[in-house]
Enzyme design. Structure first.
Site, PDB file in Angstrom:
ATOM      1  N   MET A  19     -96.798 124.713  -5.640  1.00 13.17           N
ATOM      2  CA  MET A  19     -95.746 125.719  -5.754  1.00 13.17           C
ATOM      3  C   MET A  19     -95.761 126.687  -4.580  1.00 13.17           C
ATOM      4  SD  MET A  19     -95.178 126.755  -9.732  1.00 13.17           S
ATOM      5  CE  MET A  19     -96.816 127.469  -9.981  1.00 13.17           C
ATOM      6  N   ASP A  38    -104.332 131.142   2.174  1.00 12.23           N
ATOM      7  CA  ASP A  38    -105.079 130.282   1.258  1.00 12.23           C
ATOM      8  C   ASP A  38    -106.498 130.157   1.788  1.00 12.23           C
ATOM      9  OD1 ASP A  38    -105.826 128.188  -0.606  1.00 12.23           O
ATOM     10  OD2 ASP A  38    -103.698 127.660  -0.713  1.00 12.23           O
ATOM     11  N   ASP A  62    -109.388 134.682   0.847  1.00  7.41           N
ATOM     12  CA  ASP A  62    -110.039 134.547  -0.452  1.00  7.41           C
ATOM     13  C   ASP A  62    -109.506 135.679  -1.303  1.00  7.41           C
ATOM     14  OD1 ASP A  62    -111.665 134.632  -2.694  1.00  7.41           O
ATOM     15  OD2 ASP A  62    -113.546 134.407  -1.592  1.00  7.41           O
ATOM     16  N   VAL A  63    -108.636 135.361  -2.263  1.00  3.93           N
ATOM     17  CA  VAL A  63    -107.933 136.415  -2.997  1.00  3.93           C
ATOM     18  C   VAL A  63    -108.862 137.303  -3.815  1.00  3.93           C
ATOM     19  CG1 VAL A  63    -105.760 135.135  -3.092  1.00  3.93           C
ATOM     20  CG2 VAL A  63    -107.426 134.898  -4.969  1.00  3.93           C
ATOM     21  N   ASN A  89     -99.381 133.750  -5.895  1.00  5.12           N
ATOM     22  CA  ASN A  89     -99.249 132.411  -6.443  1.00  5.12           C
ATOM     23  C   ASN A  89    -100.595 131.725  -6.655  1.00  5.12           C
ATOM     24  OD1 ASN A  89     -97.658 129.671  -6.767  1.00  5.12           O
ATOM     25  ND2 ASN A  89     -99.169 129.319  -5.146  1.00  5.12           N
ATOM     26  N   TYR A 153    -108.328 130.689 -18.820  1.00  2.64           N
ATOM     27  CA  TYR A 153    -106.989 130.625 -18.247  1.00  2.64           C
ATOM     28  C   TYR A 153    -106.022 131.517 -19.018  1.00  2.64           C
ATOM     29  CZ  TYR A 153    -102.926 128.590 -15.923  1.00  2.64           C
ATOM     30  OH  TYR A 153    -101.783 128.412 -15.178  1.00  2.64           O
ATOM     31  N   LYS A 157    -104.033 134.880 -17.550  1.00  2.00           N
ATOM     32  CA  LYS A 157    -102.581 134.954 -17.444  1.00  2.00           C
ATOM     33  C   LYS A 157    -101.988 136.034 -18.356  1.00  2.00           C
ATOM     34  CE  LYS A 157    -102.091 131.811 -14.289  1.00  2.00           C
ATOM     35  NZ  LYS A 157    -101.657 132.189 -12.916  1.00  2.00           N
ATOM     36  N   VAL A 186     -95.746 122.219 -14.655  1.00  2.00           N
ATOM     37  CA  VAL A 186     -95.142 121.985 -13.349  1.00  2.00           C
ATOM     38  C   VAL A 186     -95.876 120.829 -12.685  1.00  2.00           C
ATOM     39  CG1 VAL A 186     -94.499 122.994 -11.133  1.00  2.00           C
ATOM     40  CG2 VAL A 186     -94.610 124.437 -13.179  1.00  2.00           C
ATOM     41  N   THR A 188     -97.611 119.620 -10.235  1.00  4.93           N
ATOM     42  CA  THR A 188     -98.415 119.950  -9.059  1.00  4.93           C
ATOM     43  C   THR A 188     -99.814 119.376  -9.248  1.00  4.93           C
ATOM     44  OG1 THR A 188     -99.364 122.028  -9.885  1.00  4.93           O
ATOM     45  CG2 THR A 188     -97.166 122.135  -8.887  1.00  4.93           C
TER      46      THR A 188
END
Length: 259
Positions: A19, A38, A62-63, A89, A153, A157, A186, A188
């Site tokens: 995505m 990324d 690295d987020v 994302n 997860y 979220k 999705v 992916t």
């Protein structure tokens, strides 16, 4: 603003594939300079955008590291002088039930999916404020709207849904909008190797299929653009009807139409 009233410069995380790459390509096609970020190598996607006539730059991020965010935002501001959009994302998924979820997995998922957007919004808020506003789109999930079997997860979220609304209230006075997008299934890499899971899940999707990344991208584009100028703190669900109607869609199918 670029053609279609998008921000001139947008940062997309998790942009190496899936995505994130789809969002980046679509933005570039609309005249936006896209900053692809990324931990994985984004140079291939970046080169493809440039070859197609778009404008893009590659950044290693690295987020989960606030220092990385500070460096990347500084790089963008030094090169372009502005940053008007952020798409959080980047995300990881671990489909594990409660007692199979270790503390290490719990921490890793929340670090990327929840702490990452928190650090990102902190990093871009002041530059956006000083520039007169901007738009932030957080990619949550339908797992942030319903009960989902995977605790790490689901918690990440649900947390991102609440974080988005908190930021929307905090940033509104600066002209910064914050909205969340909630995809269902999705097509992916996150679904790779889970054909049985996907097949069973699709049976509960009234639309009868998974989403294409580009279909989620359309929601992201709308929220980044000034076409959504009065939307902030909103949840946009892109799931083929799973949340709203999936339960009875599956019940009616299993009942063979006998009511």
């Amino acid at each position: 603003m670029s053609e279609g009233e998008y921000p001139d410069v947008v940062l997309v995380t998790g942009a190496a594939a899936g995505m994130g790459a789809a969002h980046a390509r679509a933005l570039a096609a609309r005249g936006v300079h896209v900053c692809l970020a990324d931990l994985a190598d984004v140079t291939g996607v970046t080169a493809g955008i440039v070859a197609a006539g778009g404008s893009a730059s590659a950044h290693r991020l690295d987020v989960g590291e606030p220092e990385d965010w500070a460096r990347v935002v500084a790089e963008i501001l030094a090169a372009h002088g502005t940053l008007g959009g952020l798409v959080n994302n980047a995300g990881i998924s671990r489909r594990l039930e409660f007692l199979d979820t270790t503390g290490e997995i719990w921490g890793r998922v929340l670090r990327v999916n929840l702490s990452g957007p928190f650090h990102g919004m902190r990093a871009v808020a002041e530059p956006m404020r000083d520039a007169g506003g901007g738009s932030i789109v957080n990619i949550s999930s339908i797992s942030g709207q319903i009960g989902y079997f995977s605790p790490a997860y689901s918690a990440s979220k649900w947390g991102l849904t609440g974080l988005s609304k908190s930021a929307a209230g905090n940033f509104a006075k600066w002209g910064i909008r914050v909205n969340s997008v909630h995809p269902g299934l999705v097509d992916t890499g996150l679904l790779a190797g889970s054909d049985a899971f996907v097949g069973a899940a699709v049976a509960s999707v009234p639309a009868g299929r998974t989403a294409r990344p580009e279909e989620v991208t359309e929601a992201v584009l709308f929220l980044l653009s000034d076409r959504s100028s009065y939307m902030t703190g909103s949840e946009v669900t892109v799931d083929g009807g799973l949340v709203s109607n999936g339960l009875y869609h599956r019940i009616l199918a299993d009942a063979g139409g006998e009511l």
